[in-house]
Motif scaffolding. Structure first.
Motif, PDB file in Angstrom:
ATOM      1  N   SER A   1       0.845  -1.198   0.000  1.00  0.00           N
ATOM      2  CA  SER A   1       0.000   0.000   0.000  1.00  0.00           C
ATOM      3  C   SER A   1       0.877   1.243   0.000  1.00  0.00           C
ATOM      4  CB  SER A   1      -0.911   0.011   1.232  1.00  0.00           C
ATOM      5  OG  SER A   1      -1.614   1.246   1.340  1.00  0.00           O
ATOM      6  N   ASP A   2       0.371   2.309  -0.639  1.00  0.00           N
ATOM      7  CA  ASP A   2       1.063   3.593  -0.593  1.00  0.00           C
ATOM      8  C   ASP A   2       0.891   4.275   0.754  1.00  0.00           C
ATOM      9  OD1 ASP A   2       1.903   3.223  -3.140  1.00  0.00           O
ATOM     10  OD2 ASP A   2       0.534   4.664  -4.072  1.00  0.00           O
ATOM     11  N   GLN A   3      -0.104   3.848   1.518  1.00  0.00           N
ATOM     12  CA  GLN A   3      -0.367   4.438   2.832  1.00  0.00           C
ATOM     13  C   GLN A   3       0.424   3.665   3.882  1.00  0.00           C
ATOM     14  OE1 GLN A   3      -2.157   7.258   2.925  1.00  0.00           O
ATOM     15  NE2 GLN A   3      -2.316   6.982   0.698  1.00  0.00           N
ATOM     16  N   ALA A   4       1.237   4.391   4.649  1.00  0.00           N
ATOM     17  CA  ALA A   4       2.153   3.747   5.586  1.00  0.00           C
ATOM     18  C   ALA A   4       1.426   2.836   6.574  1.00  0.00           C
ATOM     19  CB  ALA A   4       2.950   4.818   6.332  1.00  0.00           C
ATOM     20  N   ALA A   5       0.295   3.286   7.100  1.00  0.00           N
ATOM     21  CA  ALA A   5      -0.422   2.503   8.115  1.00  0.00           C
ATOM     22  C   ALA A   5      -1.062   1.255   7.533  1.00  0.00           C
ATOM     23  CB  ALA A   5      -1.479   3.371   8.787  1.00  0.00           C
ATOM     24  N   ASP A   6      -1.308   1.232   6.226  1.00  0.00           N
ATOM     25  CA  ASP A   6      -1.967   0.093   5.579  1.00  0.00           C
ATOM     26  C   ASP A   6      -0.989  -0.866   4.938  1.00  0.00           C
ATOM     27  OD1 ASP A   6      -4.402   1.236   6.281  1.00  0.00           O
ATOM     28  OD2 ASP A   6      -4.543   2.365   4.402  1.00  0.00           O
ATOM     29  N   ASN A   7       0.312  -0.588   5.064  1.00  0.00           N
ATOM     30  CA  ASN A   7       1.315  -1.428   4.404  1.00  0.00           C
ATOM     31  C   ASN A   7       1.577  -2.673   5.253  1.00  0.00           C
ATOM     32  OD1 ASN A   7       3.185  -1.948   2.285  1.00  0.00           O
ATOM     33  ND2 ASN A   7       4.845  -1.363   3.665  1.00  0.00           N
ATOM     34  N   ALA A   8       0.671  -3.644   5.155  1.00  0.00           N
ATOM     35  CA  ALA A   8       0.706  -4.809   6.027  1.00  0.00           C
ATOM     36  C   ALA A   8       1.677  -5.877   5.557  1.00  0.00           C
ATOM     37  CB  ALA A   8      -0.694  -5.408   6.147  1.00  0.00           C
ATOM     38  N   THR A   9       2.070  -5.850   4.282  1.00  0.00           N
ATOM     39  CA  THR A   9       2.977  -6.880   3.762  1.00  0.00           C
ATOM     40  C   THR A   9       4.023  -6.263   2.844  1.00  0.00           C
ATOM     41  OG1 THR A   9       1.568  -7.354   1.846  1.00  0.00           O
ATOM     42  CG2 THR A   9       1.201  -8.681   3.836  1.00  0.00           C
ATOM     43  N   LEU A  10       5.140  -6.972   2.733  1.00  0.00           N
ATOM     44  CA  LEU A  10       6.160  -6.684   1.733  1.00  0.00           C
ATOM     45  C   LEU A  10       6.307  -7.930   0.872  1.00  0.00           C
ATOM     46  CD1 LEU A  10       9.088  -4.931   3.672  1.00  0.00           C
ATOM     47  CD2 LEU A  10       7.899  -4.001   1.692  1.00  0.00           C
ATOM     48  N   THR A  11       6.408  -7.735  -0.425  1.00  0.00           N
ATOM     49  CA  THR A  11       6.624  -8.855  -1.332  1.00  0.00           C
ATOM     50  C   THR A  11       8.056  -8.827  -1.823  1.00  0.00           C
ATOM     51  OG1 THR A  11       4.315  -8.795  -2.043  1.00  0.00           O
ATOM     52  CG2 THR A  11       5.861  -9.998  -3.440  1.00  0.00           C
ATOM     53  N   LEU A  12       8.759  -9.921  -1.659  1.00  0.00           N
ATOM     54  CA  LEU A  12      10.147 -10.065  -2.070  1.00  0.00           C
ATOM     55  C   LEU A  12      10.197 -10.976  -3.289  1.00  0.00           C
ATOM     56  CD1 LEU A  12      13.182  -9.507  -1.271  1.00  0.00           C
ATOM     57  CD2 LEU A  12      13.093 -11.689  -0.056  1.00  0.00           C
ATOM     58  N   VAL A  13      10.852 -10.513  -4.368  1.00  0.00           N
ATOM     59  CA  VAL A  13      10.917 -11.268  -5.620  1.00  0.00           C
ATOM     60  C   VAL A  13      12.372 -11.515  -5.980  1.00  0.00           C
ATOM     61  CG1 VAL A  13      10.294 -11.308  -8.065  1.00  0.00           C
ATOM     62  CG2 VAL A  13       8.795 -10.154  -6.421  1.00  0.00           C
ATOM     63  N   ASN A  14      12.711 -12.772  -6.219  1.00  0.00           N
ATOM     64  CA  ASN A  14      14.032 -13.136  -6.710  1.00  0.00           C
ATOM     65  C   ASN A  14      13.874 -13.488  -8.188  1.00  0.00           C
ATOM     66  OD1 ASN A  14      16.479 -14.387  -7.421  1.00  0.00           O
ATOM     67  ND2 ASN A  14      16.776 -15.178  -5.350  1.00  0.00           N
ATOM     68  N   PHE A  15      14.250 -12.546  -9.074  1.00  0.00           N
ATOM     69  CA  PHE A  15      14.043 -12.762 -10.504  1.00  0.00           C
ATOM     70  C   PHE A  15      14.858 -13.949 -11.031  1.00  0.00           C
ATOM     71  CE2 PHE A  15      13.000  -8.107 -10.377  1.00  0.00           C
ATOM     72  CZ  PHE A  15      11.674  -8.235 -10.770  1.00  0.00           C
ATOM     73  N   ALA A  16      16.024 -14.189 -10.438  1.00  0.00           N
ATOM     74  CA  ALA A  16      16.891 -15.257 -10.938  1.00  0.00           C
ATOM     75  C   ALA A  16      16.267 -16.631 -10.718  1.00  0.00           C
ATOM     76  CB  ALA A  16      18.264 -15.180 -10.269  1.00  0.00           C
ATOM     77  N   THR A  17      15.617 -16.826  -9.568  1.00  0.00           N
ATOM     78  CA  THR A  17      15.009 -18.124  -9.258  1.00  0.00           C
ATOM     79  C   THR A  17      13.528 -18.178  -9.621  1.00  0.00           C
ATOM     80  OG1 THR A  17      14.431 -17.477  -6.987  1.00  0.00           O
ATOM     81  CG2 THR A  17      16.628 -18.399  -7.355  1.00  0.00           C
ATOM     82  N   GLY A  18      12.920 -16.998  -9.816  1.00  0.00           N
ATOM     83  CA  GLY A  18      11.487 -16.955 -10.092  1.00  0.00           C
ATOM     84  C   GLY A  18      10.628 -17.103  -8.854  1.00  0.00           C
ATOM     85  N   GLN A  19      11.240 -17.087  -7.660  1.00  0.00           N
ATOM     86  CA  GLN A  19      10.506 -17.279  -6.417  1.00  0.00           C
ATOM     87  C   GLN A  19      10.045 -15.939  -5.835  1.00  0.00           C
ATOM     88  OE1 GLN A  19       9.710 -20.416  -5.089  1.00  0.00           O
ATOM     89  NE2 GLN A  19      10.480 -20.985  -7.126  1.00  0.00           N
ATOM     90  N   THR A  20       8.865 -15.987  -5.182  1.00  0.00           N
ATOM     91  CA  THR A  20       8.286 -14.815  -4.532  1.00  0.00           C
ATOM     92  C   THR A  20       8.009 -15.150  -3.066  1.00  0.00           C
ATOM     93  OG1 THR A  20       7.248 -14.065  -6.587  1.00  0.00           O
ATOM     94  CG2 THR A  20       6.347 -13.200  -4.548  1.00  0.00           C
ATOM     95  N   TYR A  21       8.306 -14.206  -2.182  1.00  0.00           N
ATOM     96  CA  TYR A  21       8.122 -14.415  -0.742  1.00  0.00           C
ATOM     97  C   TYR A  21       7.330 -13.242  -0.174  1.00  0.00           C
ATOM     98  CZ  TYR A  21      12.181 -17.275  -1.912  1.00  0.00           C
ATOM     99  OH  TYR A  21      13.036 -18.142  -2.527  1.00  0.00           O
ATOM    100  N   THR A  22       6.411 -13.539   0.760  1.00  0.00           N
ATOM    101  CA  THR A  22       5.595 -12.510   1.396  1.00  0.00           C
ATOM    102  C   THR A  22       5.996 -12.359   2.851  1.00  0.00           C
ATOM    103  OG1 THR A  22       3.715 -12.975  -0.072  1.00  0.00           O
ATOM    104  CG2 THR A  22       3.256 -11.771   1.964  1.00  0.00           C
ATOM    105  N   LEU A  23       6.320 -11.124   3.240  1.00  0.00           N
ATOM    106  CA  LEU A  23       6.667 -10.795   4.623  1.00  0.00           C
ATOM    107  C   LEU A  23       5.463 -10.098   5.249  1.00  0.00           C
ATOM    108  CD1 LEU A  23      10.218  -9.354   3.825  1.00  0.00           C
ATOM    109  CD2 LEU A  23       9.628 -11.708   4.462  1.00  0.00           C
ATOM    110  N   ASP A  24       4.926 -10.674   6.334  1.00  0.00           N
ATOM    111  CA  ASP A  24       3.653 -10.220   6.915  1.00  0.00           C
ATOM    112  C   ASP A  24       3.904  -9.468   8.216  1.00  0.00           C
ATOM    113  OD1 ASP A  24       1.033  -9.906   7.767  1.00  0.00           O
ATOM    114  OD2 ASP A  24       0.417 -11.831   6.928  1.00  0.00           O
ATOM    115  N   ALA A  25       3.200  -8.337   8.385  1.00  0.00           N
ATOM    116  CA  ALA A  25       3.386  -7.514   9.588  1.00  0.00           C
ATOM    117  C   ALA A  25       2.657  -8.084  10.796  1.00  0.00           C
ATOM    118  CB  ALA A  25       2.901  -6.090   9.323  1.00  0.00           C
ATOM    119  N   GLY A  26       1.465  -8.656  10.588  1.00  0.00           N
ATOM    120  CA  GLY A  26       0.644  -9.110  11.700  1.00  0.00           C
ATOM    121  C   GLY A  26      -0.396  -8.071  12.080  1.00  0.00           C
ATOM    122  N   ALA A  27      -1.320  -8.459  12.951  1.00  0.00           N
ATOM    123  CA  ALA A  27      -2.433  -7.585  13.333  1.00  0.00           C
ATOM    124  C   ALA A  27      -1.930  -6.329  14.037  1.00  0.00           C
ATOM    125  CB  ALA A  27      -3.396  -8.351  14.240  1.00  0.00           C
TER     126      ALA A  27
END
Length: 890
Positions: free
Chosen positions: A517-543
Motif C-alpha cells: 500500500s502507498d499508505q504507511a499505516a496500511d502497508n501490512a505486507t512486503l513482497t520479495l521477488v528473486n528474478f533469478a530463481t522466479g521465487q516470490t516471498y511474502t513478509l507479513d506484519a501481523g495484526a
C-alpha cells in the motif's frame, strides 16, 4: 602472341568464375539470415535551432516517436508580442522533403493551429523558416510548438519546444550575461578580486556544501575550482544556450560544451561540461523609486552589469557546473597499479567483474566498455559515439545504459533506454535489450520497446530496474513493473499500480521488493521477488502492525515493523534538523524492530533495543547506522544513534573503485588485486552491431495515474508526488520546479513581495460552523477565480474532496499543498492566490494577507477577518497538521 591472348582470356574467365562463385556462395550461405553485423550507422536526422534575435539557441533533436509533451521540458523559447518564431534547420544530409508546424496547449489536449512551411532563405548553410502565429494566445502562458518535417523515407520527425509570449523577459540581456560569466571562467590570468564572477561568489561565502567535488561545482566552491584548478582546458565545441525556464522573475539557462586539456603523460583528456545558470533581471530604478527606497540592496541581489546607465541589475540565484570526464583507455597508472576512470559527477559507477578479476565491464558517459586484462584488450561494447566528441548529433546524452549481467567470459546482457541517437531506432524513445558476445565482439538486440515517455521522465524508473532471466525482460516504467516475453514479443504487467517510492531493488537488480500500500499505516505486507530463481516471498506484519522498507544491502532486504497506532504521531522536524533527513523519512512510521532477510526470504538478523524507535538508516560498508527517536506524547524526538554490524568482510580481494587527488583534482580509479599488474595500455576493439530491418518490436503507451506533481532539478525529473505540498517541499530543497500532470507550473523559485493582500477581492461565505468551514472556503475560492454561475448548494453536492471540487468547478486545477512552509504560503498570496488553511481547532480559514509581522485570514465560523502574528498563525497551522489547499494558476 597467340599464347599471350589465350592466357589473357583464361585469366578473364577465371576471374569472372571466381566472382560468380563468391556471389553464389555468399547468397547460399546467408539466405536464411536477415541480420548482418556492422558498425552502427551515423545519425541522419537534421538538427533544428531557434534563431532568437540573431543568435542560435535551443538545439532541438528530432523525435520519430510521438512524445507525451506534459512530461517534456527540454527547453522554452521566449516570443515577443509579434508572435514570430524563427527556426534554422541543419540538414546537410538532405533528409527533409516537406515542413510544417503545430501549436498545442501545454496539456497536449488542444490543437490551437497548424500549417505548412516553406523557406526561400539560407543562412550559414541552414534553411530558415519563419512561423507567424495567427491565433490569439495568452501572454505568460506556456504552449507546445512542434516543428515537423517529413523525410524521403516517409518518416515524420517532430521537434519540440515550449513557447511563452512576453516582451519583458530580457532574454537577450540574460543570455549575454551568462556567456560573459562562462567566458570569465576561462580567463586563467585574472585574479579573484578582479574577476567578473567575484561579486556573485561573495553572496555565497560561508555556505558549506560538503557534497560538492570537482564533478559538481557551484558558487560555494573556491575561485580556483571555478577556473579549473590549473587544468586550463580549451573549449572545443561551440555553445548553443538552452533556455530551460523563463518568466518575468527569472530564467534558467543551460550551457553544454566539451573541453580538452593535456594530462601529465602528454595525452589529451576530454571533459563533458553542463552548466546551469538561474538568473534574474531587475528593472533599473526610476528617480521616484530611488527617493522612496528604504535600506541597502540585499547582498544576494548581486551586482549591476554596468553595460549602460539605464541597464537593469542581473542577479545570480544559483550556478551549477557538472563535469564528467570522457573515459580514456590510456589511463593505466602502472606506478600505483590503478586504471583511471576520470573526473566523475556521480561516484556510483555501474560496473561488473569476472571471478578471476581479469575482466571489468563498466559504463561511462553513454558508453559500455569491457576491459580484458588477460588479453590486454579493451572493447567499446556499445555507444552512440566513439571518438567524435565534437559531433552533437552522436554525443547527445539523453539516454542511459544499465549493465544487467556479465559472465566470466565477458559476455554481457545490457539495456539502453531513452532517446536513440542513431542506428536502427534513430529518433525513437524506448528501451533496447541487448546481448554482447565477447568472442565474436558482436552486439545483438533481443527486443526493442518503443514508448512515448521522454528520457527525463523514464530514467528514474528504468535505471532502477532492468533484469533479464533468459526468457522474460523486467523493467519499471509508468509506475508498473513490466514484463516482456522476449521470444514471443508479448508485454504484460508483473506488478501494476505501484509508485516509484514503494519499489526497492538490489544493486544488481536481481532482487526486488514492493509495498502492499502507498499508505504507511496500511502497508501490512512486503513482497520479495528473486528474478533469478522466479521465487516470490511474502513478509507479513501481523495484526495492528505495518512494515517499512529501508532498501537493500547487496541482495539482502532491510525492513522494520511498526505499530499502526503510531501513524498519528508525527516526527519533530526541529529535533532532527541537523540530521538532514529527506521528506520521505517524515512520511514514514518509525519502526521498533529491524529485520534483515536474504534473497530467499531467510532471516539473517533482527534488532530491537529499549524503547527507542528507528527513524532512518544508512548503510556504509559493513555497518548499518540508525537514526533513532523516542516517543514523547505527541512527537518522536531525537534519541542517541546506534549501529549494528552487518557482516564480517571476507578476505577475498576484488576489483574496486577509489578516489585519488592529484594537483587538486579528484579522479576515480579502478583498483585491482595485488596479483594483477597493470602495465600496458590495452589494445582497442570496436564492436559490431547486429541490425535488422524492423523499426520496433512493440509500442508502449505510458499512462501514468500516479503522475500528479513532478519535480525537476537541473538534471531532469527527480521525483513524482501525489500531493503538491510534498513536491513543493522537495523543490525548495533543490531549487527545482514543480509541474502538474497537465504540464502547468505549480511552483518555482521567485522573489516574494515583502507584503501583499487580496482581502478586498474575497467574497465572504459563512455557514457559522466548523464542519462547514472547509466548503465555505472552497466556495469563496471558486468565486474569487471568477466562477459566477454556481450556487453554494450546487457546489456542496458536487463532491467530497476539495481538490476534486476545485478542479472540476473552478477555472484552474485544485492542489493539495499540505505541508509547505509559512514562507511558501505567503508566496501564493504574493502571487494573488488565496490559500485554504486548517488551524488548531479543526476549522478552515482563508489566508488573504501578510506582512513582515502579521497574517490576516477570513474565518467563516466567526464571519470576520482575524489578524494574528506570524508566530501565532504558524503554531495554529502546525496544530492543523499543515493541511492546506489552493489552485494552480495557468
Amino acid at each position: 602472341m597467340k599464347k599471350i591472348g589465350t592466357l589473357v582470356i583464361r585469366i578473364i574467365v577465371m576471374a569472372v568464375f571466381f566472382v560468380i562463385t563468391i556471389f553464389l556462395v555468399d547468397k547460399f550461405q546467408n539466405r536464411q539470415y536477415k541480420n548482418l553485423a556492422m558498425e552502427m550507422e551515423n545519425a541522419t536526422l537534421p538538427l533544428v535551432y531557434v534563431d532568437y534575435e540573431g543568435r542560435y539557441i535551443n538545439c532541438l533533436h528530432g523525435y520519430t516517436t510521438v512524445v507525451d509533451t506534459t512530461m517534456l521540458r527540454d527547453c522554452i523559447t521566449p516570443v515577443t508580442d509579434d508572435k514570430k518564431v524563427t527556426f534554422a534547420v541543419d540538414d546537410k544530409n538532405g533528409y527533409a522533403k516537406t515542413y510544417s508546424y503545430e501549436l498545442w496547449s501545454i496539456s497536449g489536449d488542444s490543437l490551437i493551429e497548424n500549417g505548412d512551411l516553406t523557406s526561400d532563405t539560407e543562412e550559414n548553410g541552414y534553411r530558415i523558416f519563419d512561423i507567424d502565429i495567427r491565433m490569439d494566445i495568452k501572454p505568460d502562458t506556456e504552449y507546445m510548438l512542434i516543428f515537423k518535417l517529413d523525410g524521403a523515407d516517409g518518416q515524420t520527425v517532430r521537434y519540440y519546444t515550449r513557447i511563452v509570449v512576453n516582451d519583458n523577459y530580457h532574454a537577450s540581456e540574460l543570455l549575454d550575461f551568462v556567456e560573459q560569466f562562462n567566458a570569465s571562467t576561462f580567463d586563467y590570468e585574472a585574479n579573484e578580486e578582479g574577476s567578473f564572477i567575484y561579486p556573485y561568489m561573495q553572496a555565497y561565502k560561508g555556505q558549506d556544501d560538503d557534497s560538492l567535488s570537482m564533478g559538481h561545482l557551484n558558487l560555494t566552491s573556491s575561485y580556483k575550482e571555478l577556473v579549473w584548478s590549473g587544468v586550463n582546458p580549451v573549449r572545443i565545441t561551440s555553445i548553443i544556450p538552452q533556455i530551460k525556464e523563463i518568466d518575468v522573475n527569472y530564467a534558467v539557462i543551460e550551457l553544454d560544451y566539451v573541453t580538452t586539456a593535456e594530462n601529465t603523460d602528454g595525452e589529451s583528456d576530454y571533459y563533458s561540461i553542463r552548466e546551469y545558470y538561474r538568473v534574474s533581471y531587475k528593472e533599473p530604478e526610476t528617480e521616484d523609486d530611488t527617493e522612496t527606497a528604504t535600506g541597502a540592496e540585499d547582498a544576494e541581489a548581486s551586482e549591476d552589469t554596468g553595460e549602460a546607465d539605464n541597464a537593469g541589475t542581473i542577479s545570480v540565484m544559483n550556478f551549477d557546473r557538472y563535469i564528467d570526464e570522457y573515459f580514456n583507455r590510456t589511463g593505466v597508472d602502472n606506478k600505483n597499479n590503478v586504471y583511471e576512470i576520470g573526473v566523475v559527477l556521480d561516484k556510483k559507477l555501474d560496473y561488473r567483474y569476472s571471478s578471476d578479476n581479469k575482466k571489468i565491464g563498466f559504463v561511462r558517459n553513454g558508453q559500455l566498455w569491457l576491459y580484458n586484462y588477460s588479453e590486454n584488450q579493451i572493447s567499446m561494447v556499445f555507444g552512440f559515439w566513439m571518438d567524435d566528441v565534437e559531433n552533437v548529433r552522436n554525443t547527445y546524452n539523453n539516454y542511459g545504459i544499465n549493465m544487467i549481467s556479465m559472465d566470466d567470459d565477458g559476455n554481457m546482457i545490457f539495456a539502453v533506454y531513452g532517446y536513440m541517437n542513431r542506428g536502427a531506432h534513430e529518433g525513437k524513445l524506448g528501451i533496447s535489450l541487448c546481448s554482447y558476445d565477447a568472442a565474436e565482439q558482436e552486439v545483438t538486440e533481443l527486443v526493442f520497446a518503443e514508448c512515448n515517455e521522454p528520457y527525463a521522465a523514464m530514467k528514474d524508473e528504468v535505471s532502477r530496474l532492468t533484469y533479464y532471466d533468459g526468457t522474460n525482460f523486467y523493467f519499471m516504467l509508468g509506475n508498473k513493473v513490466n514484463c516482456i516475453n522476449v521470444e514471443e514479443k508479448q508485454l504484460s504487467y508483473y506488478v501494476d499500480h505501484v509508485s516509484l517510492d514503494h519499489v526497492y531493488v538490489s544493486d544488481d537488480m536481481q532482487v526486488m521488493a514492493y509495498d502492499s500500500s502507498d499508505q504507511a499505516a496500511d502497508n501490512a505486507t512486503l513482497t520479495l521477488v528473486n528474478f533469478a530463481t522466479g521465487q516470490t516471498y511474502t513478509l507479513d506484519a501481523g495484526a495492528g502492525k505495518s512494515l517499512v522498507c529501508y532498501g537493500f544491502k547487496n541482495r539482502d532486504l532491510i525492513y522494520g515493523i511498526c505499530n499502526t497506532a503510531d501513524s498519528d504521531i508525527s516526527i519533530d522536524k526541529d529535533s532532527f534538523a541537523k540530521k538532514n533527513l529527506s521528506e520521505k523519512v517524515y512520511s514514514r512510521i518509525p519502526s521498533y524492530k529491524l529485520f534483515i532477510v536474504d534473497e530467499n526470504g531467510n532471516q539473517i538478523k533482527e534488532y530491537q533495543k529499549d524503547d527507542d524507535y528507528i527513524i532512518d538508516i544508512s548503510v556504509e560498508d559493513d555497518l548499518i547506522y540508525m537514526t533513532k527517536g523516542s516517543k514523547k506524547t505527541d512527537r518522536f524526538r531525537l534519541a542517541e544513534d546506534d549501529f549494528i554490524t552487518y557482516k564480517e568482510s571476507d578476505d577475498v580481494k576484488r576489483v574496486d573503485i577509489t578516489t585519488k587527488t592529484t594537483s587538486g583534482i579528484a579522479k576515480l580509479y579502478f583498483t585491482v588485486p595485488s596479483n594483477i599488474y597493470l602495465t600496458y595500455i590495452p589494445y582497442l576493439n570496436i564492436t559490431k552491431n547486429t541490425v535488422g530491418d524492423r523499426s520496433s518490436d512493440m509500442l508502449i503507451t505510458v499512462e501514468d495515474e500516479y503522475a500528479g506533481y513532478m519535480v525537476y532539478d537541473n538534471l531532469g525529473l527527480t521525483g513524482i508526488y501525489e500531493k503538491a505540498g510534498d513536491a513543493i517541499n522537495r523543490a525548495t530543497q533543490i531549487a527545482g520546479i514543480v509541474v502538474s500532470k497537465d504540464g502547468e507550473i505549480v511552483y518555482r523559485q521567485s522573489e516574494m513581495q515583502a507584503y501583499n493582500t487580496i482581502a478586498s477581492s474575497i467574497y465572504h461565505q459563512s455557514s457559522g460552523s466548523v464542519d462547514a468551514s472547509l466548503w465555505d472556503c472552497v466556495y469563496m475560492t471558486l468565486i474569487y477565480e471568477g466562477v459566477t454561475d454556481l450556487t453554494y448548494e450546487d457546489m456542496k453536492v458536487s463532491g467530497t474532496d476539495p481538490v476534486q471540487v476545485l478542479t472540476e468547478l473552478g477555472k484552474y486545477p485544485g492542489a493539495d499543498i499540505s505541508g509547505i512552509s509559512l514562507d511558501l504560503v505567503f508566496g501564493y498570496i504574493s502571487n494573488g492566490i488565496p490559500v485554504i488553511s486548517r488551524i488548531n481547532d479543526g476549522r478552515y480559514v482563508m489566508v488573504v494577507s501578510y506582512n513582515s509581522e502579521a497574517v490576516r485570514y477570513y474565518d467563516p465560523v466567526l464571519d470576520t477577518e482575524v489578524r494574528v502574528s506570524r508566530k501565532e498563525y504558524e503554531a495554529a497551522m502546525s496544530q492543523g497538521n499543515n493541511e492546506l489547499y489552493s489552485y494552480v494558476q495557468e
